[in-house]
Design a protein around this motif. Structure first.
Motif, PDB file in Angstrom:
ATOM      1  N   ARG A 309      -0.678  -0.001  -6.178  1.00 47.04           N
ATOM      2  CA  ARG A 309       0.317  -0.505  -5.234  1.00 47.04           C
ATOM      3  C   ARG A 309       0.150   0.283  -3.936  1.00 47.04           C
ATOM      4  NH1 ARG A 309       3.486   0.245  -9.790  1.00 47.04           N
ATOM      5  NH2 ARG A 309       4.438   2.087  -8.844  1.00 47.04           N
ATOM      6  N   TRP A 310       0.038  -0.428  -2.842  1.00 47.92           N
ATOM      7  CA  TRP A 310      -0.203   0.208  -1.553  1.00 47.92           C
ATOM      8  C   TRP A 310       0.748  -0.344  -0.494  1.00 47.92           C
ATOM      9  CZ3 TRP A 310      -3.891  -1.992  -4.673  1.00 47.92           C
ATOM     10  CH2 TRP A 310      -4.838  -1.126  -5.253  1.00 47.92           C
ATOM     11  N   PRO A 314       1.510  -1.489  10.045  1.00 47.41           N
ATOM     12  CA  PRO A 314       0.936  -2.418  11.020  1.00 47.41           C
ATOM     13  C   PRO A 314      -0.379  -1.924  11.613  1.00 47.41           C
ATOM     14  CG  PRO A 314       3.296  -2.190  11.377  1.00 47.41           C
ATOM     15  CD  PRO A 314       2.924  -1.173  10.356  1.00 47.41           C
ATOM     16  N   VAL A 315      -1.373  -2.795  11.597  1.00 48.80           N
ATOM     17  CA  VAL A 315      -2.686  -2.553  12.211  1.00 48.80           C
ATOM     18  C   VAL A 315      -3.297  -1.262  11.676  1.00 48.80           C
ATOM     19  CG1 VAL A 315      -3.949  -2.792  14.393  1.00 48.80           C
ATOM     20  CG2 VAL A 315      -1.571  -3.493  14.278  1.00 48.80           C
ATOM     21  N   ASP A 316      -3.251  -1.082  10.367  1.00 48.76           N
ATOM     22  CA  ASP A 316      -3.697   0.184   9.794  1.00 48.76           C
ATOM     23  C   ASP A 316      -4.262  -0.039   8.400  1.00 48.76           C
ATOM     24  OD1 ASP A 316      -4.180   2.874   9.773  1.00 48.76           O
ATOM     25  OD2 ASP A 316      -2.086   3.492   9.641  1.00 48.76           O
ATOM     26  N   THR A 317      -4.781   1.042   7.833  1.00 50.74           N
ATOM     27  CA  THR A 317      -5.236   1.025   6.453  1.00 50.74           C
ATOM     28  C   THR A 317      -4.057   1.254   5.514  1.00 50.74           C
ATOM     29  OG1 THR A 317      -5.773   3.371   6.705  1.00 50.74           O
ATOM     30  CG2 THR A 317      -7.586   1.807   6.928  1.00 50.74           C
ATOM     31  N   ALA A 318      -4.185   0.724   4.303  1.00 51.39           N
ATOM     32  CA  ALA A 318      -3.118   0.864   3.307  1.00 51.39           C
ATOM     33  C   ALA A 318      -3.170   2.247   2.667  1.00 51.39           C
ATOM     34  CB  ALA A 318      -3.259  -0.215   2.243  1.00 51.39           C
ATOM     35  N   LEU A 319      -2.033   2.666   2.157  1.00 50.73           N
ATOM     36  CA  LEU A 319      -1.922   3.950   1.461  1.00 50.73           C
ATOM     37  C   LEU A 319      -1.099   3.734   0.205  1.00 50.73           C
ATOM     38  CD1 LEU A 319      -2.592   7.012   1.688  1.00 50.73           C
ATOM     39  CD2 LEU A 319      -0.340   7.305   2.728  1.00 50.73           C
ATOM     40  N   ALA A 320      -1.501   4.391  -0.879  1.00 55.32           N
ATOM     41  CA  ALA A 320      -0.817   4.213  -2.157  1.00 55.32           C
ATOM     42  C   ALA A 320       0.651   4.614  -2.044  1.00 55.32           C
ATOM     43  CB  ALA A 320      -1.501   5.041  -3.231  1.00 55.32           C
ATOM     44  N   SER A 321       1.495   3.880  -2.767  1.00 49.57           N
ATOM     45  CA  SER A 321       2.918   4.208  -2.781  1.00 49.57           C
ATOM     46  C   SER A 321       3.156   5.581  -3.392  1.00 49.57           C
ATOM     47  CB  SER A 321       3.690   3.134  -3.570  1.00 49.57           C
ATOM     48  OG  SER A 321       3.487   1.860  -3.014  1.00 49.57           O
ATOM     49  N   SER A 322       2.366   5.931  -4.421  1.00 49.98           N
ATOM     50  CA  SER A 322       2.442   7.266  -5.029  1.00 49.98           C
ATOM     51  C   SER A 322       1.323   8.118  -4.448  1.00 49.98           C
ATOM     52  CB  SER A 322       2.279   7.166  -6.545  1.00 49.98           C
ATOM     53  OG  SER A 322       1.058   6.514  -6.862  1.00 49.98           O
ATOM     54  N   GLY A 418      -7.471 -10.286  -7.744  1.00 48.68           N
ATOM     55  CA  GLY A 418      -6.548 -10.813  -6.761  1.00 48.68           C
ATOM     56  C   GLY A 418      -5.540  -9.777  -6.323  1.00 48.68           C
ATOM     57  N   TYR A 419      -5.018  -9.967  -5.121  1.00 46.46           N
ATOM     58  CA  TYR A 419      -3.990  -9.080  -4.593  1.00 46.46           C
ATOM     59  C   TYR A 419      -2.772  -9.918  -4.226  1.00 46.46           C
ATOM     60  CZ  TYR A 419      -7.671  -5.552  -4.162  1.00 46.46           C
ATOM     61  OH  TYR A 419      -8.676  -4.666  -4.429  1.00 46.46           O
ATOM     62  N   GLU A 420      -1.628  -9.338  -4.397  1.00 46.83           N
ATOM     63  CA  GLU A 420      -0.377  -9.996  -4.024  1.00 46.83           C
ATOM     64  C   GLU A 420       0.218  -9.260  -2.837  1.00 46.83           C
ATOM     65  OE1 GLU A 420       3.615  -9.676  -6.207  1.00 46.83           O
ATOM     66  OE2 GLU A 420       2.787 -11.579  -6.928  1.00 46.83           O
ATOM     67  N   LEU A 421       0.550 -10.011  -1.786  1.00 49.72           N
ATOM     68  CA  LEU A 421       1.100  -9.423  -0.578  1.00 49.72           C
ATOM     69  C   LEU A 421       2.579  -9.761  -0.457  1.00 49.72           C
ATOM     70  CD1 LEU A 421      -1.678 -10.412   2.006  1.00 49.72           C
ATOM     71  CD2 LEU A 421      -1.661  -8.513   0.382  1.00 49.72           C
ATOM     72  N   ARG A 435       2.735  -6.546  10.688  1.00 48.43           N
ATOM     73  CA  ARG A 435       3.973  -5.866  10.279  1.00 48.43           C
ATOM     74  C   ARG A 435       3.664  -5.097   8.996  1.00 48.43           C
ATOM     75  NH1 ARG A 435       8.068  -9.360  12.517  1.00 48.43           N
ATOM     76  NH2 ARG A 435       7.234  -9.923  14.588  1.00 48.43           N
ATOM     77  N   THR A 436       4.613  -4.333   8.497  1.00 49.77           N
ATOM     78  CA  THR A 436       4.405  -3.613   7.247  1.00 49.77           C
ATOM     79  C   THR A 436       4.261  -4.595   6.088  1.00 49.77           C
ATOM     80  OG1 THR A 436       5.623  -1.669   8.014  1.00 49.77           O
ATOM     81  CG2 THR A 436       5.430  -1.973   5.629  1.00 49.77           C
ATOM     82  N   VAL A 437       3.212  -4.389   5.292  1.00 52.79           N
ATOM     83  CA  VAL A 437       2.904  -5.274   4.165  1.00 52.79           C
ATOM     84  C   VAL A 437       2.692  -4.419   2.926  1.00 52.79           C
ATOM     85  CG1 VAL A 437       1.270  -6.963   3.232  1.00 52.79           C
ATOM     86  CG2 VAL A 437       1.833  -6.993   5.667  1.00 52.79           C
ATOM     87  N   GLU A 438       3.261  -4.859   1.797  1.00 53.62           N
ATOM     88  CA  GLU A 438       3.006  -4.194   0.524  1.00 53.62           C
ATOM     89  C   GLU A 438       1.947  -4.986  -0.227  1.00 53.62           C
ATOM     90  OE1 GLU A 438       5.327  -2.586  -3.503  1.00 53.62           O
ATOM     91  OE2 GLU A 438       6.460  -3.309  -1.753  1.00 53.62           O
ATOM     92  N   VAL A 439       0.956  -4.283  -0.761  1.00 49.70           N
ATOM     93  CA  VAL A 439      -0.175  -4.899  -1.456  1.00 49.70           C
ATOM     94  C   VAL A 439      -0.177  -4.416  -2.896  1.00 49.70           C
ATOM     95  CG1 VAL A 439      -2.672  -5.288  -1.437  1.00 49.70           C
ATOM     96  CG2 VAL A 439      -1.460  -4.830   0.712  1.00 49.70           C
TER      97      VAL A 439
END
Length: 451
Positions: A309-310, A314-322, A418-421, A435-439
Protein backbone atom coordinates in the motif's frame (compact mmCIF):
# COMPACT_ATOMS: atom_id res chain seq x y z
CA UNK A 1 1.71 3.49 -20.41
CA UNK A 2 3.65 6.79 -20.47
CA UNK A 3 3.53 7.01 -16.66
CA UNK A 4 3.56 4.58 -13.75
CA UNK A 5 0.84 4.07 -11.16
CA UNK A 6 3.52 4.68 -8.58
CA UNK A 7 5.21 7.70 -10.18
CA UNK A 8 3.15 10.40 -11.81
CA UNK A 9 5.47 13.31 -12.55
CA UNK A 10 6.12 15.46 -15.62
CA UNK A 11 6.46 12.51 -18.00
CA UNK A 12 3.45 13.48 -20.11
CA UNK A 13 4.80 17.00 -20.51
CA UNK A 14 8.25 15.78 -21.55
CA UNK A 15 6.85 13.33 -24.09
CA UNK A 16 4.41 15.88 -25.51
CA UNK A 17 7.13 18.49 -25.84
CA UNK A 18 9.44 15.97 -27.51
CA UNK A 19 6.72 15.05 -29.98
CA UNK A 20 6.12 18.69 -30.88
CA UNK A 21 9.83 19.31 -31.39
CA UNK A 22 10.18 16.18 -33.53
CA UNK A 23 7.46 17.46 -35.86
CA UNK A 24 8.75 21.05 -35.90
CA UNK A 25 5.88 22.47 -33.84
CA UNK A 26 5.97 24.87 -30.91
CA UNK A 27 5.03 23.43 -27.51
CA UNK A 28 3.26 25.78 -25.11
CA UNK A 29 3.92 28.57 -27.63
CA UNK A 30 7.65 28.12 -27.12
CA UNK A 31 7.52 29.47 -23.56
CA UNK A 32 10.16 28.07 -21.16
CA UNK A 33 7.86 26.30 -18.71
CA UNK A 34 10.18 23.33 -18.09
CA UNK A 35 13.93 22.86 -18.55
CA UNK A 36 14.18 21.30 -22.01
CA UNK A 37 16.87 18.62 -21.92
CA UNK A 38 14.66 15.69 -20.86
CA UNK A 39 12.22 16.50 -23.67
CA UNK A 40 15.14 16.77 -26.10
CA UNK A 41 16.17 13.22 -25.21
CA UNK A 42 12.81 11.92 -26.43
CA UNK A 43 12.94 13.68 -29.82
CA UNK A 44 14.89 10.91 -31.64
CA UNK A 45 12.37 8.36 -30.34
CA UNK A 46 9.54 10.23 -32.09
CA UNK A 47 11.63 10.33 -35.26
CA UNK A 48 12.57 6.67 -35.36
CA UNK A 49 9.73 4.74 -33.70
CA UNK A 50 5.98 4.27 -34.16
CA UNK A 51 4.05 6.40 -31.68
CA UNK A 52 2.79 3.29 -29.88
CA UNK A 53 6.36 2.28 -28.95
CA UNK A 54 7.75 5.62 -27.82
CA UNK A 55 6.58 5.38 -24.18
CA UNK A 56 8.07 1.91 -23.69
CA UNK A 57 11.41 2.79 -25.29
CA UNK A 58 11.53 6.07 -23.37
CA UNK A 59 11.24 4.11 -20.13
CA UNK A 60 14.01 1.79 -21.30
CA UNK A 61 16.09 4.90 -21.97
CA UNK A 62 15.54 5.98 -18.38
CA UNK A 63 16.72 2.54 -17.20
CA UNK A 64 19.85 2.84 -19.36
CA UNK A 65 20.56 6.31 -17.94
CA UNK A 66 20.09 4.96 -14.41
CA UNK A 67 22.44 2.05 -15.09
CA UNK A 68 25.04 4.34 -16.64
CA UNK A 69 24.93 6.62 -13.62
CA UNK A 70 25.41 3.71 -11.24
CA UNK A 71 28.31 2.45 -13.37
CA UNK A 72 30.00 5.86 -13.10
CA UNK A 73 29.36 5.83 -9.35
CA UNK A 74 31.05 2.42 -9.18
CA UNK A 75 34.12 3.83 -10.96
CA UNK A 76 34.23 6.65 -8.42
CA UNK A 77 33.88 4.39 -5.36
CA UNK A 78 35.53 1.08 -6.24
CA UNK A 79 38.78 2.00 -4.46
CA UNK A 80 37.08 3.88 -1.65
CA UNK A 81 34.27 1.60 -0.43
CA UNK A 82 34.75 -1.97 0.67
CA UNK A 83 32.55 -4.54 -1.12
CA UNK A 84 31.73 -1.81 -3.65
CA UNK A 85 30.84 -4.20 -6.49
CA UNK A 86 28.20 -6.05 -4.49
CA UNK A 87 26.79 -2.86 -3.01
CA UNK A 88 26.46 -1.28 -6.45
CA UNK A 89 24.86 -4.46 -7.81
CA UNK A 90 22.14 -4.15 -5.17
CA UNK A 91 21.26 -0.53 -5.91
CA UNK A 92 19.22 -1.17 -9.12
CA UNK A 93 16.93 -3.42 -7.07
CA UNK A 94 15.94 -0.55 -4.80
CA UNK A 95 12.25 0.32 -5.07
CA UNK A 96 12.96 4.02 -5.51
CA UNK A 97 15.41 3.34 -8.32
CA UNK A 98 12.84 1.18 -10.07
CA UNK A 99 10.26 3.95 -9.77
CA UNK A 100 12.57 6.43 -11.47
CA UNK A 101 12.95 4.00 -14.36
CA UNK A 102 9.17 3.69 -14.70
CA UNK A 103 8.51 7.18 -16.11
CA UNK A 104 10.35 9.74 -18.18
CA UNK A 105 11.87 12.18 -15.71
CA UNK A 106 14.59 14.78 -15.26
CA UNK A 107 16.01 13.24 -12.09
CA UNK A 108 17.98 10.42 -13.71
CA UNK A 109 19.65 12.51 -16.47
CA UNK A 110 20.48 15.13 -13.86
CA UNK A 111 22.07 12.58 -11.55
CA UNK A 112 24.14 11.18 -14.43
CA UNK A 113 25.44 14.66 -15.24
CA UNK A 114 26.41 15.22 -11.58
CA UNK A 115 28.27 11.91 -11.50
CA UNK A 116 30.05 12.61 -14.79
CA UNK A 117 31.17 15.94 -13.32
CA UNK A 118 32.67 14.17 -10.32
CA UNK A 119 34.30 11.57 -12.56
CA UNK A 120 36.01 14.22 -14.72
CA UNK A 121 37.00 16.19 -11.64
CA UNK A 122 39.70 18.83 -12.11
CA UNK A 123 41.07 17.36 -15.34
CA UNK A 124 38.85 19.02 -17.96
CA UNK A 125 37.42 22.35 -16.72
CA UNK A 126 35.83 23.25 -20.07
CA UNK A 127 33.88 19.97 -20.22
CA UNK A 128 32.93 20.38 -16.57
CA UNK A 129 31.37 23.70 -17.58
CA UNK A 130 29.51 22.06 -20.47
CA UNK A 131 28.18 19.41 -18.08
CA UNK A 132 26.99 22.15 -15.72
CA UNK A 133 25.15 23.79 -18.60
CA UNK A 134 23.48 20.50 -19.48
CA UNK A 135 22.59 19.96 -15.82
CA UNK A 136 20.99 23.41 -15.66
CA UNK A 137 18.99 22.59 -18.80
CA UNK A 138 17.77 19.51 -16.94
CA UNK A 139 17.04 21.01 -13.51
CA UNK A 140 16.76 24.80 -13.33
CA UNK A 141 17.78 24.95 -9.66
CA UNK A 142 21.23 23.68 -10.61
CA UNK A 143 22.30 27.06 -11.98
CA UNK A 144 22.28 28.99 -8.65
CA UNK A 145 23.75 25.94 -6.91
CA UNK A 146 26.73 25.65 -9.24
CA UNK A 147 27.13 29.44 -9.27
CA UNK A 148 27.39 29.41 -5.47
CA UNK A 149 29.95 26.60 -5.56
CA UNK A 150 32.00 28.51 -8.13
CA UNK A 151 32.03 31.63 -5.96
CA UNK A 152 33.16 29.60 -2.92
CA UNK A 153 35.96 27.95 -4.90
CA UNK A 154 37.19 31.37 -5.97
CA UNK A 155 37.03 33.27 -2.67
CA UNK A 156 37.79 30.69 0.04
CA UNK A 157 41.42 30.57 1.18
CA UNK A 158 43.56 27.47 0.67
CA UNK A 159 43.57 26.56 4.36
CA UNK A 160 39.78 26.10 4.26
CA UNK A 161 39.93 23.76 1.28
CA UNK A 162 42.82 21.47 2.12
CA UNK A 163 43.31 18.71 -0.40
CA UNK A 164 42.03 20.82 -3.31
CA UNK A 165 44.12 22.75 -5.85
CA UNK A 166 45.43 26.18 -4.85
CA UNK A 167 43.21 29.22 -5.13
CA UNK A 168 45.05 30.38 -8.26
CA UNK A 169 44.40 27.00 -9.90
CA UNK A 170 40.79 27.02 -8.74
CA UNK A 171 40.21 30.47 -10.23
CA UNK A 172 41.63 29.32 -13.55
CA UNK A 173 39.44 26.20 -13.40
CA UNK A 174 36.29 28.21 -12.65
CA UNK A 175 37.03 30.70 -15.42
CA UNK A 176 37.38 27.99 -18.06
CA UNK A 177 34.33 26.13 -16.72
CA UNK A 178 32.23 29.31 -16.91
CA UNK A 179 33.25 29.66 -20.56
CA UNK A 180 32.00 26.12 -21.27
CA UNK A 181 28.76 26.76 -19.41
CA UNK A 182 28.14 30.08 -21.17
CA UNK A 183 28.82 28.58 -24.59
CA UNK A 184 26.01 26.10 -23.98
CA UNK A 185 23.48 28.29 -22.13
CA UNK A 186 23.69 31.64 -23.90
CA UNK A 187 22.09 30.45 -27.17
CA UNK A 188 19.21 28.89 -25.23
CA UNK A 189 18.73 32.02 -23.09
CA UNK A 190 18.72 34.28 -26.17
CA UNK A 191 16.23 32.08 -28.04
CA UNK A 192 13.96 31.97 -24.96
CA UNK A 193 14.22 35.77 -24.66
CA UNK A 194 13.15 36.20 -28.26
CA UNK A 195 10.13 33.95 -27.80
CA UNK A 196 9.08 35.73 -24.61
CA UNK A 197 9.37 39.09 -26.34
CA UNK A 198 7.24 37.81 -29.21
CA UNK A 199 4.65 36.51 -26.74
CA UNK A 200 4.56 39.82 -24.86
CA UNK A 201 4.04 41.76 -28.09
CA UNK A 202 1.33 39.40 -29.36
CA UNK A 203 -0.61 39.52 -26.07
CA UNK A 204 0.15 43.02 -24.79
CA UNK A 205 -3.50 44.03 -24.74
CA UNK A 206 -4.44 41.10 -22.48
CA UNK A 207 -1.64 41.37 -19.92
CA UNK A 208 -1.26 43.70 -16.95
CA UNK A 209 2.54 43.46 -17.13
CA UNK A 210 4.82 41.75 -19.64
CA UNK A 211 6.43 38.46 -18.75
CA UNK A 212 10.10 38.71 -17.78
CA UNK A 213 12.23 38.12 -20.86
CA UNK A 214 15.60 37.40 -19.24
CA UNK A 215 14.90 33.89 -17.96
CA UNK A 216 17.98 31.75 -17.24
CA UNK A 217 16.27 28.39 -17.80
CA UNK A 218 12.60 28.33 -16.85
CA UNK A 219 10.06 30.84 -15.56
CA UNK A 220 8.33 28.12 -13.54
CA UNK A 221 10.53 28.81 -10.50
CA UNK A 222 8.73 31.98 -9.31
CA UNK A 223 5.34 30.29 -9.72
CA UNK A 224 6.36 27.21 -7.73
CA UNK A 225 8.01 29.31 -5.03
CA UNK A 226 4.84 31.34 -4.54
CA UNK A 227 2.65 28.24 -4.50
CA UNK A 228 4.99 26.49 -2.05
CA UNK A 229 4.49 29.31 0.46
CA UNK A 230 0.82 30.13 -0.15
CA UNK A 231 -0.84 26.72 -0.49
CA UNK A 232 -2.60 25.28 2.57
CA UNK A 233 -0.64 22.01 2.37
CA UNK A 234 3.09 21.52 1.85
CA UNK A 235 2.64 19.27 -1.19
CA UNK A 236 2.26 20.52 -4.73
CA UNK A 237 -1.11 22.11 -5.39
CA UNK A 238 -2.65 25.00 -7.29
CA UNK A 239 -5.72 25.46 -5.11
CA UNK A 240 -4.75 29.07 -4.32
CA UNK A 241 -4.34 29.86 -8.03
CA UNK A 242 -7.68 30.71 -9.64
CA UNK A 243 -8.40 28.76 -12.84
CA UNK A 244 -8.24 30.60 -16.12
CA UNK A 245 -11.55 31.59 -17.76
CA UNK A 246 -13.26 28.84 -19.67
CA UNK A 247 -12.21 26.13 -17.19
CA UNK A 248 -8.69 25.82 -18.58
CA UNK A 249 -6.66 23.47 -16.38
CA UNK A 250 -3.28 24.66 -17.63
CA UNK A 251 -1.54 27.94 -16.93
CA UNK A 252 -2.50 30.92 -19.04
CA UNK A 253 0.18 33.65 -18.90
CA UNK A 254 -2.30 36.21 -20.24
CA UNK A 255 -4.67 35.66 -17.30
CA UNK A 256 -3.69 38.31 -14.69
CA UNK A 257 -3.50 36.02 -11.59
CA UNK A 258 -1.37 33.50 -13.48
CA UNK A 259 0.75 36.26 -14.98
CA UNK A 260 1.42 37.74 -11.52
CA UNK A 261 2.59 34.36 -10.21
CA UNK A 262 4.88 33.85 -13.21
CA UNK A 263 6.34 37.35 -13.16
CA UNK A 264 6.35 38.16 -9.44
CA UNK A 265 6.22 34.75 -7.74
CA UNK A 266 9.33 35.27 -5.63
CA UNK A 267 8.00 38.58 -4.29
CA UNK A 268 4.62 37.01 -3.51
CA UNK A 269 6.29 34.08 -1.77
CA UNK A 270 8.51 36.25 0.39
CA UNK A 271 5.55 38.44 1.31
CA UNK A 272 3.77 35.33 2.59
CA UNK A 273 6.84 34.30 4.60
CA UNK A 274 7.23 37.76 6.15
CA UNK A 275 3.56 37.88 7.08
CA UNK A 276 3.82 34.70 9.20
CA UNK A 277 7.41 33.50 9.82
CA UNK A 278 6.33 30.88 12.37
CA UNK A 279 4.12 29.19 9.77
CA UNK A 280 7.06 29.06 7.38
CA UNK A 281 9.26 27.45 10.04
CA UNK A 282 6.62 24.85 10.92
CA UNK A 283 6.18 23.98 7.27
CA UNK A 284 9.96 23.82 6.87
CA UNK A 285 10.14 21.12 9.54
CA UNK A 286 7.31 19.15 7.93
CA UNK A 287 8.96 19.35 4.52
CA UNK A 288 12.26 18.04 5.87
CA UNK A 289 10.43 15.19 7.63
CA UNK A 290 8.62 14.26 4.42
CA UNK A 291 11.89 14.43 2.45
CA UNK A 292 13.51 12.04 4.92
CA UNK A 293 10.98 9.44 3.77
CA UNK A 294 13.37 8.65 0.92
CA UNK A 295 15.26 6.56 3.48
CA UNK A 296 12.24 4.25 3.78
CA UNK A 297 12.18 2.78 0.30
CA UNK A 298 12.42 -1.01 0.19
CA UNK A 299 13.57 -3.48 -2.44
CA UNK A 300 12.32 -4.95 -5.71
CA UNK A 301 9.04 -4.05 -7.42
CA UNK A 302 7.22 -5.21 -4.29
CA UNK A 303 8.95 -2.64 -2.04
CA UNK A 304 9.94 -5.37 0.41
CA UNK A 305 9.42 -5.62 3.35
CA UNK A 306 6.52 -3.14 3.28
CA UNK A 307 2.85 -3.88 2.90
CA UNK A 308 1.68 -3.33 -0.72
CA UNK A 309 0.00 0.00 0.00
CA UNK A 310 1.50 3.31 -1.06
CA UNK A 311 0.59 6.99 -0.94
CA UNK A 312 1.50 8.96 -4.05
CA UNK A 313 1.69 12.67 -3.37
CA UNK A 314 0.99 15.11 -6.23
CA UNK A 315 3.51 14.92 -9.09
CA UNK A 316 5.75 12.61 -7.10
CA UNK A 317 6.82 9.05 -6.44
CA UNK A 318 4.75 6.86 -4.13
CA UNK A 319 5.87 5.90 -0.64
CA UNK A 320 4.71 2.96 1.45
CA UNK A 321 2.11 3.70 4.10
CA UNK A 322 4.26 1.77 6.61
CA UNK A 323 7.79 3.17 6.77
CA UNK A 324 9.50 1.17 9.48
CA UNK A 325 12.46 0.33 7.26
CA UNK A 326 13.76 3.87 7.57
CA UNK A 327 14.30 3.42 11.30
CA UNK A 328 16.65 0.53 10.45
CA UNK A 329 18.44 2.02 7.45
CA UNK A 330 19.18 5.45 8.94
CA UNK A 331 21.26 4.02 11.85
CA UNK A 332 23.00 1.72 9.37
CA UNK A 333 23.83 4.72 7.18
CA UNK A 334 25.29 6.56 10.18
CA UNK A 335 27.35 3.49 11.00
CA UNK A 336 28.49 3.26 7.38
CA UNK A 337 29.51 6.92 7.45
CA UNK A 338 31.58 6.26 10.56
CA UNK A 339 33.23 3.23 8.97
CA UNK A 340 34.08 5.29 5.88
CA UNK A 341 35.27 8.34 7.82
CA UNK A 342 38.69 8.11 6.17
CA UNK A 343 37.01 8.70 2.78
CA UNK A 344 36.58 12.38 3.46
CA UNK A 345 35.99 13.48 -0.13
CA UNK A 346 33.19 10.94 -0.61
CA UNK A 347 31.46 11.93 2.61
CA UNK A 348 31.82 15.69 2.06
CA UNK A 349 30.57 15.62 -1.54
CA UNK A 350 27.72 13.25 -0.74
CA UNK A 351 26.62 15.25 2.31
CA UNK A 352 26.80 18.51 0.34
CA UNK A 353 24.53 17.08 -2.38
CA UNK A 354 22.05 15.77 0.19
CA UNK A 355 21.92 19.16 1.93
CA UNK A 356 21.45 20.86 -1.43
CA UNK A 357 18.47 18.67 -2.31
CA UNK A 358 17.00 19.11 1.19
CA UNK A 359 17.32 22.88 0.83
CA UNK A 360 15.45 22.82 -2.50
CA UNK A 361 12.71 20.67 -0.93
CA UNK A 362 12.48 22.97 2.07
CA UNK A 363 12.07 26.10 -0.04
CA UNK A 364 9.79 24.59 -2.70
CA UNK A 365 7.84 21.31 -2.48
CA UNK A 366 9.12 18.21 -0.59
CA UNK A 367 9.35 15.91 -3.62
CA UNK A 368 10.66 12.43 -2.87
CA UNK A 369 11.73 12.13 -6.51
CA UNK A 370 14.02 15.09 -5.88
CA UNK A 371 15.66 13.25 -2.99
CA UNK A 372 16.02 10.09 -5.09
CA UNK A 373 18.67 11.96 -7.08
CA UNK A 374 21.04 11.55 -4.14
CA UNK A 375 19.57 8.34 -2.71
CA UNK A 376 22.52 6.17 -3.91
CA UNK A 377 24.78 8.02 -1.46
CA UNK A 378 22.49 7.02 1.40
CA UNK A 379 22.18 3.44 0.11
CA UNK A 380 25.95 3.00 -0.14
CA UNK A 381 26.35 4.17 3.46
CA UNK A 382 23.52 1.92 4.72
CA UNK A 383 24.81 -1.19 2.94
CA UNK A 384 28.36 -0.45 4.07
CA UNK A 385 27.09 -0.15 7.62
CA UNK A 386 25.21 -3.45 7.30
CA UNK A 387 28.30 -5.24 5.97
CA UNK A 388 30.48 -3.83 8.74
CA UNK A 389 28.14 -5.22 11.41
CA UNK A 390 29.02 -8.80 10.50
CA UNK A 391 32.73 -8.28 9.94
CA UNK A 392 34.28 -10.87 7.64
CA UNK A 393 30.84 -12.13 6.68
CA UNK A 394 29.95 -8.79 5.11
CA UNK A 395 30.73 -9.85 1.55
CA UNK A 396 28.82 -13.18 1.76
CA UNK A 397 25.87 -11.34 3.34
CA UNK A 398 25.70 -8.86 0.44
CA UNK A 399 26.01 -11.65 -2.13
CA UNK A 400 23.20 -13.67 -0.54
CA UNK A 401 20.99 -10.57 -0.33
CA UNK A 402 21.66 -9.82 -3.99
CA UNK A 403 20.88 -13.37 -5.11
CA UNK A 404 17.67 -13.58 -3.11
CA UNK A 405 16.36 -10.18 -4.17
CA UNK A 406 17.35 -10.69 -7.80
CA UNK A 407 15.75 -14.13 -7.88
CA UNK A 408 12.54 -12.80 -6.40
CA UNK A 409 12.46 -9.76 -8.66
CA UNK A 410 13.26 -11.52 -11.94
CA UNK A 411 10.85 -14.37 -11.27
CA UNK A 412 7.89 -12.22 -10.19
CA UNK A 413 8.22 -8.83 -11.89
CA UNK A 414 7.13 -10.05 -15.37
CA UNK A 415 3.84 -11.42 -14.03
CA UNK A 416 0.64 -9.48 -14.70
CA UNK A 417 -0.60 -7.62 -11.65
CA UNK A 418 -3.17 -4.95 -11.01
CA UNK A 419 -3.24 -1.84 -8.87
CA UNK A 420 -6.22 -0.13 -7.31
CA UNK A 421 -6.19 3.66 -7.08
CA UNK A 422 -8.23 5.80 -4.73
CA UNK A 423 -8.31 9.57 -4.48
CA UNK A 424 -10.15 12.64 -5.66
CA UNK A 425 -12.10 12.10 -8.89
CA UNK A 426 -13.23 14.44 -11.63
CA UNK A 427 -16.77 14.70 -13.02
CA UNK A 428 -16.11 11.73 -15.32
CA UNK A 429 -15.13 9.54 -12.36
CA UNK A 430 -11.43 9.46 -13.21
CA UNK A 431 -8.84 9.74 -10.43
CA UNK A 432 -7.16 13.15 -10.60
CA UNK A 433 -3.50 12.23 -10.97
CA UNK A 434 -1.95 15.47 -9.72
CA UNK A 435 -3.66 15.14 -6.34
CA UNK A 436 -2.84 12.71 -3.53
CA UNK A 437 -3.57 9.14 -4.63
CA UNK A 438 -3.48 5.91 -2.64
CA UNK A 439 -2.21 2.87 -4.55
CA UNK A 440 -2.83 -0.73 -3.51
CA UNK A 441 -1.67 -3.96 -5.08
CA UNK A 442 -4.94 -5.51 -6.21
CA UNK A 443 -4.44 -9.07 -4.85
CA UNK A 444 -3.68 -7.64 -1.42
CA UNK A 445 -6.90 -5.61 -1.54
CA UNK A 446 -8.95 -8.64 -2.62
CA UNK A 447 -7.46 -10.75 0.16
CA UNK A 448 -8.26 -8.07 2.74
CA UNK A 449 -11.84 -7.80 1.54
CA UNK A 450 -12.31 -11.58 1.63
CA UNK A 451 -11.26 -11.62 5.24
Amino acid sequence: MPVSYLFFGDSLQFLAQGRHLATGLMFNEGLPFHPPLTAWLTVPLWWWLPDSQVSMVAKLLMAVISATGLAVLFLLLRRRVRHCFWIMALLPLGFGELLLSASVNSELPYRLLLLLTLWIGWRRPFWVGVLQGLAALTRAEHLPFVFGLGVLLVILPDRWLSGLPSRVQRRRFVGVAVAGLALLLLPYILVARGRLQDYNRANASQMEDPLPTWVPISFYGPLNFALAQREADIHFSRQSLPPAPGGMAQLDPTYPPHQRYLAHGYRLGFETIRSDPSRFIRRLGRKLAVSAGVASYGWSWRDLPHQPRWVRRPVDTALASSRGLGWVLIPLALLGGWRLRDQRAFLVVGTLLVLYRLAINAVFFPYLRSMLIVAPFFSVLALSGLASLVGKQGRPLLIVALLLLAAFHLSTAPRARGYELSGERDEAGQVIDDRTVEVRLAPAVAERRNR
